[in-house]
Design a protein around this motif. Structure first.
Motif, PDB file in Angstrom:
ATOM      1  N   ARG A   1      13.328 -28.471  46.559  1.00  0.00           N
ATOM      2  CA  ARG A   1      14.348 -29.493  46.363  1.00  0.00           C
ATOM      3  C   ARG A   1      15.608 -28.869  45.766  1.00  0.00           C
ATOM      4  O   ARG A   1      15.550 -27.835  45.095  1.00  0.00           O
ATOM      5  CB  ARG A   1      13.821 -30.580  45.422  1.00  0.00           C
ATOM      6  CG  ARG A   1      12.525 -31.233  45.885  1.00  0.00           C
ATOM      7  CD  ARG A   1      12.705 -32.023  47.154  1.00  0.00           C
ATOM      8  NE  ARG A   1      11.445 -32.658  47.563  1.00  0.00           N
ATOM      9  CZ  ARG A   1      11.296 -33.327  48.698  1.00  0.00           C
ATOM     10  NH1 ARG A   1      12.314 -33.456  49.524  1.00  0.00           N
ATOM     11  NH2 ARG A   1      10.131 -33.865  49.004  1.00  0.00           N
ATOM     12  N   LEU A   2      16.734 -29.513  46.022  1.00  0.00           N
ATOM     13  CA  LEU A   2      18.006 -29.004  45.523  1.00  0.00           C
ATOM     14  C   LEU A   2      17.952 -28.746  44.019  1.00  0.00           C
ATOM     15  O   LEU A   2      18.418 -27.709  43.528  1.00  0.00           O
ATOM     16  CB  LEU A   2      19.126 -29.996  45.858  1.00  0.00           C
ATOM     17  CG  LEU A   2      20.522 -29.656  45.344  1.00  0.00           C
ATOM     18  CD1 LEU A   2      21.013 -28.335  45.908  1.00  0.00           C
ATOM     19  CD2 LEU A   2      21.496 -30.787  45.689  1.00  0.00           C
ATOM     20  N   ALA A   3      17.355 -29.665  43.292  1.00  0.00           N
ATOM     21  CA  ALA A   3      17.308 -29.536  41.831  1.00  0.00           C
ATOM     22  C   ALA A   3      16.390 -28.407  41.367  1.00  0.00           C
ATOM     23  O   ALA A   3      16.445 -28.013  40.201  1.00  0.00           O
ATOM     24  CB  ALA A   3      16.858 -30.859  41.204  1.00  0.00           C
ATOM     25  N   GLU A   4      15.550 -27.912  42.269  1.00  0.00           N
ATOM     26  CA  GLU A   4      14.592 -26.876  41.896  1.00  0.00           C
ATOM     27  C   GLU A   4      15.113 -25.465  42.158  1.00  0.00           C
ATOM     28  O   GLU A   4      14.451 -24.489  41.807  1.00  0.00           O
ATOM     29  CB  GLU A   4      13.285 -27.080  42.673  1.00  0.00           C
ATOM     30  CG  GLU A   4      12.602 -28.405  42.371  1.00  0.00           C
ATOM     31  CD  GLU A   4      11.436 -28.696  43.309  1.00  0.00           C
ATOM     32  OE1 GLU A   4      10.621 -29.565  42.969  1.00  0.00           O
ATOM     33  OE2 GLU A   4      11.357 -28.055  44.382  1.00  0.00           O
ATOM     34  N   ARG A   5      16.257 -25.342  42.785  1.00  0.00           N
ATOM     35  CA  ARG A   5      16.778 -24.012  43.109  1.00  0.00           C
ATOM     36  C   ARG A   5      17.157 -23.237  41.841  1.00  0.00           C
ATOM     37  O   ARG A   5      17.889 -23.749  40.993  1.00  0.00           O
ATOM     38  CB  ARG A   5      18.038 -24.120  43.967  1.00  0.00           C
ATOM     39  CG  ARG A   5      17.872 -24.667  45.351  1.00  0.00           C
ATOM     40  CD  ARG A   5      19.231 -24.572  46.036  1.00  0.00           C
ATOM     41  NE  ARG A   5      19.281 -25.279  47.307  1.00  0.00           N
ATOM     42  CZ  ARG A   5      20.393 -25.397  48.028  1.00  0.00           C
ATOM     43  NH1 ARG A   5      21.527 -24.852  47.580  1.00  0.00           N
ATOM     44  NH2 ARG A   5      20.375 -26.061  49.169  1.00  0.00           N
ATOM     45  N   PRO A   6      16.699 -21.995  41.717  1.00  0.00           N
ATOM     46  CA  PRO A   6      17.205 -21.158  40.626  1.00  0.00           C
ATOM     47  C   PRO A   6      18.679 -20.865  40.873  1.00  0.00           C
ATOM     48  O   PRO A   6      19.062 -20.462  41.966  1.00  0.00           O
ATOM     49  CB  PRO A   6      16.362 -19.881  40.739  1.00  0.00           C
ATOM     50  CG  PRO A   6      15.177 -20.261  41.575  1.00  0.00           C
ATOM     51  CD  PRO A   6      15.657 -21.329  42.505  1.00  0.00           C
ATOM     52  N   THR A   7      19.504 -21.094  39.856  1.00  0.00           N
ATOM     53  CA  THR A   7      20.946 -20.909  40.007  1.00  0.00           C
ATOM     54  C   THR A   7      21.481 -20.072  38.853  1.00  0.00           C
ATOM     55  O   THR A   7      21.105 -20.287  37.703  1.00  0.00           O
ATOM     56  CB  THR A   7      21.675 -22.263  40.040  1.00  0.00           C
ATOM     57  OG1 THR A   7      21.167 -23.042  41.133  1.00  0.00           O
ATOM     58  CG2 THR A   7      23.171 -22.085  40.214  1.00  0.00           C
TER      59      THR A   7
ATOM     60  N   ALA B   1      31.718 -17.157  40.154  1.00  0.00           N
ATOM     61  CA  ALA B   1      30.732 -17.300  41.228  1.00  0.00           C
ATOM     62  C   ALA B   1      29.486 -18.035  40.751  1.00  0.00           C
ATOM     63  O   ALA B   1      29.057 -17.891  39.596  1.00  0.00           O
ATOM     64  CB  ALA B   1      30.343 -15.930  41.776  1.00  0.00           C
ATOM     65  N   ARG B   2      28.918 -18.822  41.662  1.00  0.00           N
ATOM     66  CA  ARG B   2      27.643 -19.496  41.429  1.00  0.00           C
ATOM     67  C   ARG B   2      26.711 -19.142  42.578  1.00  0.00           C
ATOM     68  O   ARG B   2      27.076 -19.314  43.744  1.00  0.00           O
ATOM     69  CB  ARG B   2      27.852 -21.008  41.337  1.00  0.00           C
ATOM     70  CG  ARG B   2      28.513 -21.439  40.043  1.00  0.00           C
ATOM     71  CD  ARG B   2      29.128 -22.807  40.151  1.00  0.00           C
ATOM     72  NE  ARG B   2      30.210 -22.837  41.158  1.00  0.00           N
ATOM     73  CZ  ARG B   2      31.431 -22.342  40.942  1.00  0.00           C
ATOM     74  NH1 ARG B   2      31.732 -21.745  39.809  1.00  0.00           N
ATOM     75  NH2 ARG B   2      32.338 -22.413  41.895  1.00  0.00           N
ATOM     76  N   ILE B   3      25.538 -18.656  42.241  1.00  0.00           N
ATOM     77  CA  ILE B   3      24.580 -18.224  43.251  1.00  0.00           C
ATOM     78  C   ILE B   3      23.315 -19.054  43.113  1.00  0.00           C
ATOM     79  O   ILE B   3      22.652 -19.039  42.071  1.00  0.00           O
ATOM     80  CB  ILE B   3      24.254 -16.726  43.102  1.00  0.00           C
ATOM     81  CG1 ILE B   3      25.536 -15.895  43.219  1.00  0.00           C
ATOM     82  CG2 ILE B   3      23.246 -16.296  44.154  1.00  0.00           C
ATOM     83  CD1 ILE B   3      25.329 -14.425  42.943  1.00  0.00           C
ATOM     84  N   SER B   4      22.985 -19.783  44.162  1.00  0.00           N
ATOM     85  CA  SER B   4      21.810 -20.648  44.177  1.00  0.00           C
ATOM     86  C   SER B   4      20.808 -20.096  45.180  1.00  0.00           C
ATOM     87  O   SER B   4      21.144 -19.888  46.355  1.00  0.00           O
ATOM     88  CB  SER B   4      22.222 -22.074  44.567  1.00  0.00           C
ATOM     89  OG  SER B   4      21.103 -22.918  44.710  1.00  0.00           O
ATOM     90  N   GLU B   5      19.598 -19.831  44.726  1.00  0.00           N
ATOM     91  CA  GLU B   5      18.565 -19.281  45.611  1.00  0.00           C
ATOM     92  C   GLU B   5      17.908 -20.424  46.378  1.00  0.00           C
ATOM     93  O   GLU B   5      17.041 -21.117  45.868  1.00  0.00           O
ATOM     94  CB  GLU B   5      17.530 -18.497  44.816  1.00  0.00           C
ATOM     95  CG  GLU B   5      16.622 -17.654  45.694  1.00  0.00           C
ATOM     96  CD  GLU B   5      15.749 -16.708  44.891  1.00  0.00           C
ATOM     97  OE1 GLU B   5      14.948 -15.983  45.522  1.00  0.00           O
ATOM     98  OE2 GLU B   5      15.861 -16.701  43.653  1.00  0.00           O
TER      99      GLU B   5
END
Length: 207
Positions: free
Chosen positions: A96-102, A108-112
Motif C-alpha cells: 500500500r502507498l502508506a507502507e512504502r519506505p520513504t 529529493a524524496r525517494i519512495s521504494e
C-alpha cells in the motif's frame, strides 16, 4: 460422437487416499480451470478421452497424470500444460502507498514502491524539487526511467536529453550521470534497476 475412453494406469486407478502422495499434484489447478471454463467432468472426459473416474482422482490428487494425460487435460481446458503445474494459491504481493519506505534528502524524496518484496528488481518513485538534481553518481546494473510528471534533464557524459511525462530512458549507470528537475514544480519519475545492482551510498542528491 463421444470421444474414445481410455482407462487410467492400474496404479493410478487403485491408489487409495491413504497411499503415498503423488509426486506431481495438479488437482487444484485442474479443478480451478475446469470450473473457470464452466465445464463438467463429463465434458472434460469427452474432450480429453480420459474417463471420468480418472479425472476425478486427478482433481483430488489421488492420481498423478502421465505427460500424455496432462497434455490431453490441458488441451480440453484450453490452457498450456505448464499452467496446471503452477500454484495459484500463493497470494500476490501488495504494498500500500502508506507502507512504502520513504527517505528524504533535502530536495529529493525517494519512495521504494515495491518495499523490497520484488526478488529481481527495485522500483523507486523519485520526486525532486524544481531546479534541483540528484547530483552526479554512478552504480552497477541497467537503470530504467519513466517520467510521471514534470520535465527532466538527463545528463550522462556527452549526452543530454530532456524528458516529459510518459517518456522513457535507459542507460548504463556505471557511467556517471545526473538527473535534474527543470520544471517549475516538483517532478517525479519511476526508476527501476536490478535489486543487487545499486548501493544507496552512491547516490548524492544536491541542490
Amino acid at each position: 460422437m463421444a470421444a474414445e475412453q481410455h482407462d487410467p494406469p492400474a496404479e493410478a486407478s487403485t491408489r487409495s487416499a491413504g497411499g503415498p502422495a503423488p509426486s506431481i499434484q495438479v488437482g487444484r489447478e485442474t479443478r480451478r480451470w475446469r470450473l473457470t471454463r464452466a465445464l463438467t467432468l463429463a465434458q472434460v472426459s469427452e474432450k480429453s478421452g480420459l474417463n471420468i473416474g480418472y479425472l476425478s482422482q486427478i482433481e483430488n490428487d489421488k492420481a498423478t497424470p502421465s505427460l500424455e494425460a496432462l497434455s490431453a487435460i490441458a488441451s480440453a481446458l484450453d490452457v498450456p500444460p505448464a499452467w496446471l503445474l503452477l500454484d495459484s494459491s500463493t497470494p500476490p504481493r501488495v504494498v500500500r502507498l502508506a507502507e512504502r519506505p520513504t527517505t528524504e534528502s533535502g530536495c529529493a524524496r525517494i519512495s521504494e514502491v515495491d518495499a523490497g518484496t520484488s526478488r529481481d528488481v527495485c522500483v523507486l518513485e523519485v520526486s525532486v524539487d524544481p531546479g534541483h538534481s540528484t547530483g552526479v553518481h554512478a552504480h552497477h546494473g541497467d537503470e530504467h526511467h519513466l517520467v510521471l510528471s514534470g520535465r527532466w534533464r538527463m545528463t550522462q557524459g556527452d549526452h543530454t536529453v530532456e524528458l516529459g511525462p510518459g517518456d522513457y530512458l535507459a542507460w548504463d549507470p556505471a557511467v556517471p550521470h545526473d538527473v535534474e528537475n527543470v520544471s517549475d514544480a516538483p517532478a517525479s519519475m519511476l526508476v527501476i534497476y536490478p535489486r543487487r545492482g545499486r548501493r544507496p551510498t552512491e547516490d548524492r542528491p544536491r541542490g
